[in-house]
Design a protein around this motif. Structure first.
Motif, mmCIF file in Angstrom:
data_model
loop_
_atom_site.group_PDB
_atom_site.id
_atom_site.type_symbol
_atom_site.label_atom_id
_atom_site.label_comp_id
_atom_site.label_asym_id
_atom_site.label_seq_id
_atom_site.Cartn_x
_atom_site.Cartn_y
_atom_site.Cartn_z
ATOM 1 N N GLU A 1 -12.890 7.301 0.488
ATOM 2 C CA GLU A 1 -11.918 7.601 1.434
ATOM 3 C C GLU A 1 -11.596 6.648 2.650
ATOM 4 O OE1 GLU A 1 -13.246 12.124 1.209
ATOM 5 O OE2 GLU A 1 -12.861 12.082 -0.430
ATOM 6 N N SER B 1 1.120 -1.077 0.175
ATOM 7 C CA SER B 1 0.152 -0.176 0.481
ATOM 8 C C SER B 1 0.953 1.228 -0.206
ATOM 9 C CB SER B 1 -1.246 -0.446 1.380
ATOM 10 O OG SER B 1 -1.226 1.440 1.522
ATOM 11 N N SER C 1 -6.818 0.490 -1.832
ATOM 12 C CA SER C 1 -6.596 0.840 -2.542
ATOM 13 C C SER C 1 -8.611 0.404 -2.784
ATOM 14 C CB SER C 1 -6.067 0.481 -3.907
ATOM 15 O OG SER C 1 -6.151 1.362 -4.946
ATOM 16 N N VAL D 1 -0.036 3.852 1.430
ATOM 17 C CA VAL D 1 -0.993 4.575 2.710
ATOM 18 C C VAL D 1 -0.438 3.970 3.307
ATOM 19 C CG1 VAL D 1 -2.467 5.900 3.578
ATOM 20 C CG2 VAL D 1 -2.449 5.727 1.039
ATOM 21 N N SER E 1 -1.121 2.001 7.357
ATOM 22 C CA SER E 1 -2.590 1.653 8.000
ATOM 23 C C SER E 1 -2.352 1.947 8.735
ATOM 24 C CB SER E 1 -3.155 0.479 7.435
ATOM 25 O OG SER E 1 -4.283 -0.276 8.225
ATOM 26 N N SER F 1 -9.201 4.042 1.707
ATOM 27 C CA SER F 1 -8.331 5.139 0.876
ATOM 28 C C SER F 1 -7.218 5.233 2.901
ATOM 29 C CB SER F 1 -7.977 6.004 0.207
ATOM 30 O OG SER F 1 -8.422 5.685 -1.088
#
Length: 156
Positions: free
Chosen positions: A69, A2, A77, A4, A6, A72
Motif C-alpha cells: 500500500e 503511474s 505498482s 497515482v 507521487s 501504491s
C-alpha cells in the motif's frame, strides 16, 4: 506512467519503489517459507516451533500489505505475483518433505537473517529520498529481528 501521482521526485520514487518492491517480495516469500515449514515440521518441539512459525507468517503478511500500500501511495505498482517472487526473493528454497524441528528453526533463522540484511540495505537507501517509507521499513525490520532472536534462542 503511474495512475497515482507521487509526492516524490522521479529519481526518489524509483529508489524508494525499488526498495518497497524488494521488501514486498521478501515478505511474501518469507510467509510462504514459514508456512511450508509450519506444515512439515516434526519432532519433540513440534508444537512450540509450529506456533512460532505462524507468528512469523502473521507478521510477514501484515507488513506485506503495508509495504504494498505504501508503494501504491507513492505511485509504484506493487508486484507480488508468484513469478516475480520466485525470480527476485533473497530467501533460499525449502526442501520438500518432513522437516525436523531443529532444522526448521535453522531454516527460519537463515531466512530471517537474509531478509533482515536486505531490509537494512533498503533502510539505508530510503534515508534521504523518503523518510516515511524508511520508517515503515525500520518498523518491520524490528519485528523481523525479534522473530530472529526468538528462533536463535530456540536453537540454543
Amino acid at each position: 506512467m503511474s495512475a497515482v501521482r507521487s509526492p516524490l521526485p522521479e529519481p526518489d520514487r524509483k529508489t524508494v519503489g525499488d526498495a518497497l518492491q524488494g521488501a514486498l517480495v521478501d515478505l511474501v516469500d518469507l510467509s510462504l517459507v514459514a508456512k511450508q515449514v509450519h506444515w512439515n515440521v516434526v519432532g519433540p518441539r513440534f508444537r512450540s516451533v509450529h506456533l512460532q512459525l505462524d507468528e512469523v507468517v502473521d507478521t510477514a503478511r501484515t507488513h506485506t500489505d503495508t509495504v504494498a500500500e505504501r508503494a501504491s501511495a507513492i505511485g509504484v505498482s506493487p508486484d507480488g505475483r508468484a513469478e516475480t517472487v520466485a525470480k527476485t526473493s533473497g530467501i533460499d528454497t525449502v526442501k520438500d518433505g518432513w522437516i525436523q524441528d531443529t532444522e526448521a528453526v535453522q531454516i527460519l533463522v537463515e531466512a530471517l537473517n537474509a531478509v533482515i540484511a536486505r531490509m537494512r540495505e533498503r533502510i539505508a537507501a530510503t534515508d534521504k529520498p523518503d523518510p516515511v517509507s524508511q520508517d515503515l521499513l525500520i518498523g518491520l525490520t524490528a519485528d523481523l529481528e525479534k522473530h530472529a532472536w526468538m528462533f536463535q534462542a530456540e536453537a540454543g
